[in-house]
Design an enzyme around this catalytic site. Structure first.
Site, PDB file in Angstrom:
ATOM      1  N   THR A  41       0.813  -1.225   0.000  1.00 16.92           N
ATOM      2  CA  THR A  41       0.000   0.000   0.000  1.00 16.92           C
ATOM      3  C   THR A  41       0.845   1.273   0.000  1.00 16.92           C
ATOM      4  OG1 THR A  41      -0.182   0.070   2.417  1.00 16.92           O
ATOM      5  CG2 THR A  41      -1.903  -1.155   1.198  1.00 16.92           C
ATOM      6  N   ASN A  42       2.151   1.134   0.205  1.00 17.42           N
ATOM      7  CA  ASN A  42       3.007   2.313   0.161  1.00 17.42           C
ATOM      8  C   ASN A  42       3.121   2.765  -1.288  1.00 17.42           C
ATOM      9  OD1 ASN A  42       5.501   4.012   0.066  1.00 17.42           O
ATOM     10  ND2 ASN A  42       5.512   3.513   2.252  1.00 17.42           N
ATOM     11  N   GLN A  43       2.962   4.048  -1.521  1.00 13.82           N
ATOM     12  CA  GLN A  43       2.912   4.586  -2.890  1.00 13.82           C
ATOM     13  C   GLN A  43       4.268   5.029  -3.418  1.00 13.82           C
ATOM     14  OE1 GLN A  43      -0.015   7.566  -1.886  1.00 13.82           O
ATOM     15  NE2 GLN A  43      -1.684   6.290  -2.643  1.00 13.82           N
ATOM     16  N   PHE A  44       5.339   4.746  -2.684  1.00 11.08           N
ATOM     17  CA  PHE A  44       6.665   5.221  -3.055  1.00 11.08           C
ATOM     18  C   PHE A  44       7.042   4.876  -4.491  1.00 11.08           C
ATOM     19  CE2 PHE A  44      11.228   4.686  -3.507  1.00 11.08           C
ATOM     20  CZ  PHE A  44      11.686   5.909  -3.062  1.00 11.08           C
ATOM     21  N   SER A 142       4.960   8.901   1.418  1.00 10.08           N
ATOM     22  CA  SER A 142       4.403   7.946   0.457  1.00 10.08           C
ATOM     23  C   SER A 142       3.569   6.870   1.146  1.00 10.08           C
ATOM     24  CB  SER A 142       5.529   7.286  -0.344  1.00 10.08           C
ATOM     25  OG  SER A 142       6.387   6.555   0.500  1.00 10.08           O
TER      26      SER A 142
END
Length: 166
Positions: A41-44, A142
């Site tokens: 789920t981290n958008q980095f 992020s």
């Protein structure tokens, strides 16, 4: 549950790094997988993919790192080790910071340092000496826990492109 001491990864940089992105401390999933920003789920990787013009989120991890090196982007964390019993930055305690000044001194082409989130910025800015000619940027985190939405984050993250334009 008692807090556990966690340590970050080695820096992912090359001598020609132009943009250095600094997080706080890897979360539980990243530590378990030994990968920067491993939580799905981290958008980095989506955000940085837009910056470098590559579909980083769709690539195997080693290819992501190779693409960053090719784009002259480095990664590291501001915290060497700290105590924490979940992945939340708000629960980080007993911080031992990395020597960011020493790393930056070894990157002669560095034009920008970007902090991924408020915790990274608050800790990291204290570790840096005065820097001439290097832009410092505070980014919205992020992490999915930072809920301003992808589009709002992307607008800020796209500012990183200026560090990579030659």
């Amino acid at each position: 549950m008692p807090a556990v001491r966690h340590a970050s990864f080695a820096p992912h940089v090359a001598p020609d790094t132009q943009l250095l992105i600094l997080g706080s401390l890897p979360g539980a999933r990243s530590l378990a997988e030994r990968q920067y920003y491993a939580h799905p789920t981290n958008q980095f990787w989506r955000l940085l993919g837009e910056v470098v013009g590559r579909p980083l989120a769709d690539m195997p991890y080693k290819d992501r790192l190779a693409a960053l090196r090719e784009a002259k982007v480095g990664l590291w964390d501001v915290i060497r080790s700290a105590e924490r019993h979940t992945s939340s930055d708000s629960l980080i305690r007993e911080v031992e910071a990395h020597d960011l000044a020493a790393l930056v001194a070894d990157l002669p082409n560095l034009g920008m340092i970007a902090f991924n989130g408020g915790t990274a910025a608050a800790i990291g800015r204290k570790q840096l000496p005065p820097l001439d000619g290097i832009a410092i940027v505070d980014l919205p985190s992020s992490s999915a826990a930072h809920t301003i939405g992808f589009a709002a984050k992307l607008e800020k993250w796209l500012a990183l492109k200026t560090a990579l334009e030659v």
